[in-house]
Design a protein around this motif. Structure first.
Motif, PDB file in Angstrom:
ATOM      1  N   GLU A  35      -5.879   7.158   3.610  1.00  0.00           N
ATOM      2  CA  GLU A  35      -4.674   7.326   4.404  1.00  0.00           C
ATOM      3  C   GLU A  35      -3.657   8.178   3.646  1.00  0.00           C
ATOM      4  O   GLU A  35      -3.748   8.323   2.429  1.00  0.00           O
ATOM      5  CB  GLU A  35      -4.054   5.966   4.726  1.00  0.00           C
ATOM      6  CG  GLU A  35      -4.988   5.070   5.518  1.00  0.00           C
ATOM      7  CD  GLU A  35      -4.438   3.683   5.759  1.00  0.00           C
ATOM      8  OE1 GLU A  35      -4.828   3.088   6.763  1.00  0.00           O
ATOM      9  OE2 GLU A  35      -3.630   3.199   4.941  1.00  0.00           O
ATOM     10  N   MET A  36      -2.703   8.722   4.383  1.00  0.00           N
ATOM     11  CA  MET A  36      -1.630   9.512   3.782  1.00  0.00           C
ATOM     12  C   MET A  36      -0.323   9.193   4.473  1.00  0.00           C
ATOM     13  O   MET A  36      -0.308   8.687   5.593  1.00  0.00           O
ATOM     14  CB  MET A  36      -1.940  11.016   3.848  1.00  0.00           C
ATOM     15  CG  MET A  36      -2.195  11.591   5.220  1.00  0.00           C
ATOM     16  SD  MET A  36      -0.750  11.880   6.282  1.00  0.00           S
ATOM     17  CE  MET A  36       0.149  13.088   5.374  1.00  0.00           C
ATOM     18  N   ARG A  46       2.643   8.274   8.954  1.00  0.00           N
ATOM     19  CA  ARG A  46       1.367   7.913   8.324  1.00  0.00           C
ATOM     20  C   ARG A  46       0.209   8.528   9.094  1.00  0.00           C
ATOM     21  O   ARG A  46       0.300   8.753  10.297  1.00  0.00           O
ATOM     22  CB  ARG A  46       1.200   6.398   8.291  1.00  0.00           C
ATOM     23  CG  ARG A  46       2.260   5.713   7.469  1.00  0.00           C
ATOM     24  CD  ARG A  46       2.020   4.209   7.385  1.00  0.00           C
ATOM     25  NE  ARG A  46       3.040   3.574   6.615  1.00  0.00           N
ATOM     26  CZ  ARG A  46       3.068   3.500   5.297  1.00  0.00           C
ATOM     27  NH1 ARG A  46       2.104   4.049   4.603  1.00  0.00           N
ATOM     28  NH2 ARG A  46       4.053   2.900   4.671  1.00  0.00           N
ATOM     29  N   GLY A  47      -0.864   8.754   8.351  1.00  0.00           N
ATOM     30  CA  GLY A  47      -2.071   9.278   8.969  1.00  0.00           C
ATOM     31  C   GLY A  47      -3.299   8.706   8.279  1.00  0.00           C
ATOM     32  O   GLY A  47      -3.216   8.147   7.184  1.00  0.00           O
ATOM     33  N   ARG A  48      -4.420   8.848   8.963  1.00  0.00           N
ATOM     34  CA  ARG A  48      -5.689   8.325   8.453  1.00  0.00           C
ATOM     35  C   ARG A  48      -6.769   9.364   8.710  1.00  0.00           C
ATOM     36  O   ARG A  48      -6.854   9.930   9.804  1.00  0.00           O
ATOM     37  CB  ARG A  48      -6.023   7.025   9.167  1.00  0.00           C
ATOM     38  CG  ARG A  48      -7.314   6.409   8.733  1.00  0.00           C
ATOM     39  CD  ARG A  48      -7.531   5.108   9.484  1.00  0.00           C
ATOM     40  NE  ARG A  48      -8.794   4.527   9.110  1.00  0.00           N
ATOM     41  CZ  ARG A  48      -9.043   3.250   9.095  1.00  0.00           C
ATOM     42  NH1 ARG A  48      -8.114   2.390   9.455  1.00  0.00           N
ATOM     43  NH2 ARG A  48     -10.215   2.805   8.748  1.00  0.00           N
ATOM     44  N   PHE A  49      -7.602   9.598   7.703  1.00  0.00           N
ATOM     45  CA  PHE A  49      -8.744  10.499   7.859  1.00  0.00           C
ATOM     46  C   PHE A  49      -9.929   9.675   8.328  1.00  0.00           C
ATOM     47  O   PHE A  49     -10.315   8.693   7.695  1.00  0.00           O
ATOM     48  CB  PHE A  49      -9.065  11.200   6.534  1.00  0.00           C
ATOM     49  CG  PHE A  49      -8.012  12.189   6.131  1.00  0.00           C
ATOM     50  CD1 PHE A  49      -8.034  13.474   6.652  1.00  0.00           C
ATOM     51  CD2 PHE A  49      -7.002  11.833   5.258  1.00  0.00           C
ATOM     52  CE1 PHE A  49      -7.061  14.400   6.285  1.00  0.00           C
ATOM     53  CE2 PHE A  49      -6.028  12.746   4.884  1.00  0.00           C
ATOM     54  CZ  PHE A  49      -6.055  14.025   5.405  1.00  0.00           C
ATOM     55  N   GLY A  75      -9.830  18.194   9.773  1.00  0.00           N
ATOM     56  CA  GLY A  75      -9.478  18.013  11.179  1.00  0.00           C
ATOM     57  C   GLY A  75      -9.588  16.585  11.674  1.00  0.00           C
ATOM     58  O   GLY A  75      -9.199  16.290  12.804  1.00  0.00           O
ATOM     59  N   SER A  76     -10.088  15.667  10.829  1.00  0.00           N
ATOM     60  CA  SER A  76     -10.219  14.273  11.266  1.00  0.00           C
ATOM     61  C   SER A  76      -8.950  13.463  11.052  1.00  0.00           C
ATOM     62  O   SER A  76      -8.912  12.275  11.368  1.00  0.00           O
ATOM     63  CB  SER A  76     -11.387  13.594  10.531  1.00  0.00           C
ATOM     64  OG  SER A  76     -11.056  13.309   9.179  1.00  0.00           O
ATOM     65  N   LEU A  77      -7.886  14.102  10.547  1.00  0.00           N
ATOM     66  CA  LEU A  77      -6.621  13.400  10.335  1.00  0.00           C
ATOM     67  C   LEU A  77      -6.026  12.982  11.678  1.00  0.00           C
ATOM     68  O   LEU A  77      -5.884  13.786  12.590  1.00  0.00           O
ATOM     69  CB  LEU A  77      -5.626  14.295   9.592  1.00  0.00           C
ATOM     70  CG  LEU A  77      -4.228  13.713   9.378  1.00  0.00           C
ATOM     71  CD1 LEU A  77      -4.289  12.473   8.487  1.00  0.00           C
ATOM     72  CD2 LEU A  77      -3.305  14.765   8.785  1.00  0.00           C
ATOM     73  N   LYS A  78      -5.675  11.719  11.771  1.00  0.00           N
ATOM     74  CA  LYS A  78      -4.981  11.171  12.941  1.00  0.00           C
ATOM     75  C   LYS A  78      -3.657  10.620  12.458  1.00  0.00           C
ATOM     76  O   LYS A  78      -3.619   9.718  11.632  1.00  0.00           O
ATOM     77  CB  LYS A  78      -5.799  10.051  13.604  1.00  0.00           C
ATOM     78  CG  LYS A  78      -7.207  10.457  14.015  1.00  0.00           C
ATOM     79  CD  LYS A  78      -7.190  11.517  15.085  1.00  0.00           C
ATOM     80  CE  LYS A  78      -8.576  11.863  15.560  1.00  0.00           C
ATOM     81  NZ  LYS A  78      -9.103  13.107  15.045  1.00  0.00           N
ATOM     82  N   MET A  79      -2.564  11.198  12.950  1.00  0.00           N
ATOM     83  CA  MET A  79      -1.223  10.808  12.516  1.00  0.00           C
ATOM     84  C   MET A  79      -0.606   9.787  13.462  1.00  0.00           C
ATOM     85  O   MET A  79      -0.983   9.702  14.628  1.00  0.00           O
ATOM     86  CB  MET A  79      -0.312  12.039  12.462  1.00  0.00           C
ATOM     87  CG  MET A  79      -0.698  13.088  11.444  1.00  0.00           C
ATOM     88  SD  MET A  79      -0.447  12.585   9.735  1.00  0.00           S
ATOM     89  CE  MET A  79       1.320  12.378   9.664  1.00  0.00           C
ATOM     90  N   ASN A  80       0.382   9.066  12.952  1.00  0.00           N
ATOM     91  CA  ASN A  80       1.171   8.152  13.752  1.00  0.00           C
ATOM     92  C   ASN A  80       2.628   8.569  13.574  1.00  0.00           C
ATOM     93  O   ASN A  80       3.132   8.504  12.456  1.00  0.00           O
ATOM     94  CB  ASN A  80       0.951   6.720  13.291  1.00  0.00           C
ATOM     95  CG  ASN A  80       1.633   5.730  14.192  1.00  0.00           C
ATOM     96  OD1 ASN A  80       2.083   6.075  15.276  1.00  0.00           O
ATOM     97  ND2 ASN A  80       1.725   4.495  13.737  1.00  0.00           N
ATOM     98  N   PRO A  81       3.279   9.051  14.613  1.00  0.00           N
ATOM     99  CA  PRO A  81       2.851   9.110  16.004  1.00  0.00           C
ATOM    100  C   PRO A  81       1.810  10.204  16.248  1.00  0.00           C
ATOM    101  O   PRO A  81       1.764  11.214  15.548  1.00  0.00           O
ATOM    102  CB  PRO A  81       4.145   9.397  16.769  1.00  0.00           C
ATOM    103  CG  PRO A  81       5.017  10.108  15.793  1.00  0.00           C
ATOM    104  CD  PRO A  81       4.657   9.566  14.437  1.00  0.00           C
ATOM    105  N   ALA A  82       0.989   9.984  17.254  1.00  0.00           N
ATOM    106  CA  ALA A  82      -0.123  10.882  17.573  1.00  0.00           C
ATOM    107  C   ALA A  82       0.322  12.312  17.867  1.00  0.00           C
ATOM    108  O   ALA A  82      -0.419  13.259  17.599  1.00  0.00           O
ATOM    109  CB  ALA A  82      -0.922  10.321  18.756  1.00  0.00           C
TER     110      ALA A  82
END
Length: 185
Positions: A35-36, A46-49, A75-82
């Protein structure tokens, strides 16, 4: 040449030719996260690979010989908020199309006492490699290992988000948190 290989193998088995290579471990992806987080617009994002793989060679009795490679699909990084995800993986930041992978190469672990270690590694993003050293906790129970650690990168060292108005609105420090579980092969 064959004779030499047989002799070296026999010496290693007898414990006379130096220590054996660290054992391979299998990362249990379903129980692990990368996560980052970064400060932006007055808050923490925050984001998660989601797509990555790791190879680990580890000997609990010789942690300094540990090595690991983790390859993350940018490209698999998913951030919050999306809604932030597209910008984060786009050309101004991670540029996932041109730089599809982030690479982490652990060179060694230094024992600090108990379950605490100092990790020495290289991180490569957008064609730039930088060294990192950071503390981590590593607990080995039987054939299982549990590792947690975090390090901070300056995104501008990797050419991430260095131009335009976005550069001033997003913090330079990016914290990467890793929680890995692995099984001895």
């Amino acid at each position: 040449m064959r004779r030499r290989a047989v002799l070296l193998g026999a010496l290693a088995v007898l414990g006379l030719g130096g220590s054996a290579a660290p054992e391979p471990w299998t990362v249990l992806r379903e129980a692990s996260t990368i996560e980052m987080s970064v400060r932006a617009f007055g808050g923490s994002h925050r984001g998660r690979f989601d797509d990555w793989r790791g190879d680990i060679a580890f000997d609990p009795d010789a942690p300094s010989r540990t090595s690991a490679t983790v390859v993350v699909q940018t490209g698999s990084l998913k951030m919050n908020p999306a809604a932030v995800t597209g910008r984060a993986v786009g050309p101004a930041f991670l540029d996932a199309r041109r730089y599809p992978v982030i690479r982490f190469e652990l060179r060694s672990l230094e024992a600090l006492g108990g379950e605490r270690y100092s990790a020495h590694a290289d991180v490569t993003m957008k064609g730039r490699t930088r060294p990192v050293t950071f503390p981590l906790d590593l607990r080995v129970t039987g054939d299982r290992a549990h590792l947690t650690g975090a390090f901070t990168l300056d995104r501008t060292d990797f050419g991430i988000g260095t131009t335009g108005a976005w550069n001033r609105m997003i913090g330079r420090e990016v914290t990467v948190r890793v929680a890995l579980q692995a099984r001895r092969q």
